[in-house]
Every structure is written in C-alpha cells, then in structure tokens.
Design a protein around this motif. Structure first.
Motif, mmCIF file in Angstrom:
data_model
loop_
_atom_site.group_PDB
_atom_site.id
_atom_site.type_symbol
_atom_site.label_atom_id
_atom_site.label_comp_id
_atom_site.label_asym_id
_atom_site.label_seq_id
_atom_site.Cartn_x
_atom_site.Cartn_y
_atom_site.Cartn_z
ATOM 1 N N HIS A 35 0.832 -1.197 0.000
ATOM 2 C CA HIS A 35 0.000 0.000 0.000
ATOM 3 C C HIS A 35 0.872 1.254 0.000
ATOM 4 O O HIS A 35 0.599 2.214 -0.719
ATOM 5 N N GLY A 36 1.938 1.231 0.811
ATOM 6 C CA GLY A 36 2.843 2.375 0.843
ATOM 7 C C GLY A 36 3.498 2.608 -0.505
ATOM 8 O O GLY A 36 3.639 3.747 -0.953
ATOM 9 N N PHE A 37 3.886 1.526 -1.176
ATOM 10 C CA PHE A 37 4.533 1.638 -2.482
ATOM 11 C C PHE A 37 3.564 2.185 -3.530
ATOM 12 O O PHE A 37 3.943 2.979 -4.384
ATOM 13 N N SER A 38 2.316 1.765 -3.458
ATOM 14 C CA SER A 38 1.357 2.157 -4.483
ATOM 15 C C SER A 38 0.862 3.595 -4.319
ATOM 16 O O SER A 38 0.424 4.211 -5.288
ATOM 17 N N HIS A 39 0.940 4.132 -3.114
ATOM 18 C CA HIS A 39 0.376 5.465 -2.858
ATOM 19 C C HIS A 39 1.001 6.561 -3.721
ATOM 20 O O HIS A 39 0.279 7.320 -4.373
ATOM 21 N N PRO A 40 2.332 6.677 -3.795
ATOM 22 C CA PRO A 40 2.912 7.749 -4.608
ATOM 23 C C PRO A 40 2.675 7.600 -6.104
ATOM 24 O O PRO A 40 2.680 8.590 -6.835
ATOM 25 N N ILE A 41 2.487 6.358 -6.578
ATOM 26 C CA ILE A 41 2.355 6.158 -8.017
ATOM 27 C C ILE A 41 0.895 6.097 -8.461
ATOM 28 O O ILE A 41 0.611 5.797 -9.615
ATOM 29 N N SER A 42 -0.017 6.401 -7.548
ATOM 30 C CA SER A 42 -1.431 6.347 -7.907
ATOM 31 C C SER A 42 -2.033 7.732 -8.125
ATOM 32 O O SER A 42 -3.222 7.850 -8.358
ATOM 33 N N GLY A 43 -1.218 8.768 -8.060
ATOM 34 C CA GLY A 43 -1.758 10.111 -8.233
ATOM 35 C C GLY A 43 -0.886 10.963 -9.133
ATOM 36 O O GLY A 43 0.344 10.977 -9.008
ATOM 37 N N LEU A 44 -1.515 11.674 -10.053
ATOM 38 C CA LEU A 44 -0.800 12.517 -11.003
ATOM 39 C C LEU A 44 0.028 13.583 -10.295
ATOM 40 O O LEU A 44 1.148 13.889 -10.709
ATOM 41 N N ASP A 45 -0.508 14.149 -9.221
ATOM 42 C CA ASP A 45 0.215 15.203 -8.509
ATOM 43 C C ASP A 45 1.541 14.692 -7.968
ATOM 44 O O ASP A 45 2.587 15.330 -8.135
ATOM 45 N N HIS A 46 1.529 13.524 -7.328
ATOM 46 C CA HIS A 46 2.770 12.955 -6.794
ATOM 47 C C HIS A 46 3.741 12.596 -7.914
ATOM 48 O O HIS A 46 4.923 12.893 -7.836
ATOM 49 N N ALA A 144 6.355 0.939 9.644
ATOM 50 C CA ALA A 144 7.687 0.865 9.050
ATOM 51 C C ALA A 144 7.626 0.339 7.620
ATOM 52 O O ALA A 144 8.276 0.877 6.717
ATOM 53 N N ALA A 145 6.849 -0.725 7.398
ATOM 54 C CA ALA A 145 6.731 -1.303 6.060
ATOM 55 C C ALA A 145 6.053 -0.331 5.106
ATOM 56 O O ALA A 145 6.457 -0.179 3.959
ATOM 57 N N TYR A 146 5.013 0.344 5.600
ATOM 58 C CA TYR A 146 4.293 1.326 4.785
ATOM 59 C C TYR A 146 5.231 2.467 4.391
ATOM 60 O O TYR A 146 5.286 2.867 3.213
ATOM 61 N N ALA A 147 6.003 2.983 5.353
ATOM 62 C CA ALA A 147 6.940 4.071 5.082
ATOM 63 C C ALA A 147 8.012 3.632 4.086
ATOM 64 O O ALA A 147 8.368 4.381 3.171
ATOM 65 N N ALA A 148 8.525 2.419 4.263
ATOM 66 C CA ALA A 148 9.526 1.907 3.322
ATOM 67 C C ALA A 148 8.957 1.844 1.916
ATOM 68 O O ALA A 148 9.640 2.181 0.946
ATOM 69 N N GLY A 149 7.691 1.446 1.810
ATOM 70 C CA GLY A 149 7.054 1.366 0.504
ATOM 71 C C GLY A 149 6.963 2.707 -0.186
ATOM 72 O O GLY A 149 7.355 2.844 -1.364
ATOM 73 N N PHE A 150 6.485 3.733 0.525
ATOM 74 C CA PHE A 150 6.341 5.013 -0.178
ATOM 75 C C PHE A 150 7.681 5.709 -0.390
ATOM 76 O O PHE A 150 7.845 6.467 -1.352
ATOM 77 N N MET A 151 8.660 5.422 0.449
ATOM 78 C CA MET A 151 9.986 6.003 0.227
ATOM 79 C C MET A 151 10.663 5.370 -0.998
ATOM 80 O O MET A 151 11.271 6.071 -1.808
ATOM 81 N N ILE A 152 10.545 4.053 -1.136
ATOM 82 C CA ILE A 152 11.153 3.381 -2.286
ATOM 83 C C ILE A 152 10.466 3.786 -3.577
ATOM 84 O O ILE A 152 11.123 4.064 -4.591
ATOM 85 N N ALA A 153 9.134 3.861 -3.566
ATOM 86 C CA ALA A 153 8.411 4.276 -4.770
ATOM 87 C C ALA A 153 8.803 5.685 -5.172
ATOM 88 O O ALA A 153 8.997 5.986 -6.359
ATOM 89 N N THR A 154 8.942 6.569 -4.193
ATOM 90 C CA THR A 154 9.342 7.943 -4.477
ATOM 91 C C THR A 154 10.741 7.995 -5.064
ATOM 92 O O THR A 154 10.992 8.705 -6.052
#
Length: 199
Positions: A35-46, A144-154
C-alpha cells in the motif's frame, strides 16, 4: 524538432499513465509495504512532482544529482511520521499542487539554483507529500513497512526523472533543453489544473 517534442511528450505521458486519480483518495485496504509503495504512483500530482525533482537534479548536475532527491526522500519520511502520528500540517493539498507548479516552473525556466537552495525547496514540498502519505496509512498497515514502501516508490520516481533528463539530453544540447523545458512547462500547467480542481 516535431519528433523530439513528440518523444518528450510521450515520455512524460508514459510516466504519468498510472495516475488516473489523485493519490489522496483514502480508498483501498492493502496494508503495509504494497500500500505504501502504491500510494505515490497512484496520483498525477505525486508523479509529476517526483519526476520534476529528478529532472531538476539532472539539470543542476554535480552533487545535486544525489543530494536533491535524497533530501526529498528523507524529509518526506519526516512528513510521513507527522501524518502517521496525526499531527496536523495545514494546506497539505495546496502544498502538493504548488510543488508541481513550482518545480515544473523551475525546470521550464532552467533556473540555476545552488544545490543548497534546491534542497531547501524540495525539502519544503516533501513535508506536504510525506504528510499525505502518512495521514492516509491504513489502520491495519505496519508503519515501518508502509513508510519503506512510499519512500522506495518515491526514490524510483526520482530515478525515472533523472533517467528522463538523461535521455532527453541525448537529443543534443539545444533540442534537449527545449524538450526538458517543455516538459517542465506542461507539468506546471498540470499543477495549476490540480490546484484549481480542473484536473
């Protein structure tokens, strides 16, 4: 020239394809890393903001290539912690939209800021992006897992921006600069659309 412009536009569009809606819907029950990984890549703004950070880093060159994206990711983690903790940050959505406008404009105008100034600018906007990610963490997700996901995706989106800058530069100095600045301009215009609710 038309083929160069078309290639740049296609590259920007391809990078934005995963974004059919904002990343801030709060919909979905996937927990943890995915979920953390998918959050940044699911929005045009991000997506646009992250890619502009990468292109900006490429434009500045030198240590900015690693320092600017790294600053964004680390400060975004701080913003994410604030969001997870429920600490309010005002005007988050406006800050995110402004990040697309400002970063796109900096790229479009080829503003040659120092690395320190660029780090400060992206760090400011990273707070808003991170807070949005953290505030929308599902209750059943591990922080921690959620944060790792959105940091890696970013970080991957930053790398895509750096790669895009490198590919565009291969068109030649004059043509590459035109395509890069056009991409920045299109991102800035999209940011205005996001800010005004037209996109």
């Amino acid at each position: 020239m038309k083929s160069i412009f078309k290639s740049g536009a296609l590259a920007l569009a391809a990078a934005a394809l995963p974004a059919v809606a904002y990343a801030h819907t709060g919909i979905g029950e996937t927990a943890g890393f995915v979920h953390g990984f998918s959050h940044p890549i699911s929005g045009l703004d991000h997506i646009l903001a992250m890619i502009m950070v990468g292109i900006l880093a490429f434009q500045l060159g030198g240590r900015a290539v690693w320092a600017v994206p790294t600053t964004f990711v680390l400060v975004m983690a701080l913003g994410g912690a604030l969001g997870i903790a429920g600490i309010n940050v005002p005007l988050v959505e406006i800050g995110i939209a402004l990040s697309v406008i400002v970063l796109g404009a900096i790229v479009a105008l080829n503003i040659r800021a120092s690395t320190a100034v660029a780090m400060g600018i992206v760090g400011l906007f990273a707070i808003f992006h991170g807070h949005a990610h953290g505030a929308e963490m599902p209750e059943n997700a591990g922080g921690a897992a959620y944060a790792a996901g959105f940091m890696i995706a970013t970080a991957l989106l930053h790398m895509a921006g750096l790669g895009l800058g490198f590919l565009i530069a291969r068109f030649g100095e004059r043509q590459g600069a035109f395509v890069t600045r056009t991409a920045g301009g299109l991102a800035a215009v999209a940011g205005v659309g996001i800010l005004t609710g037209l996109i």
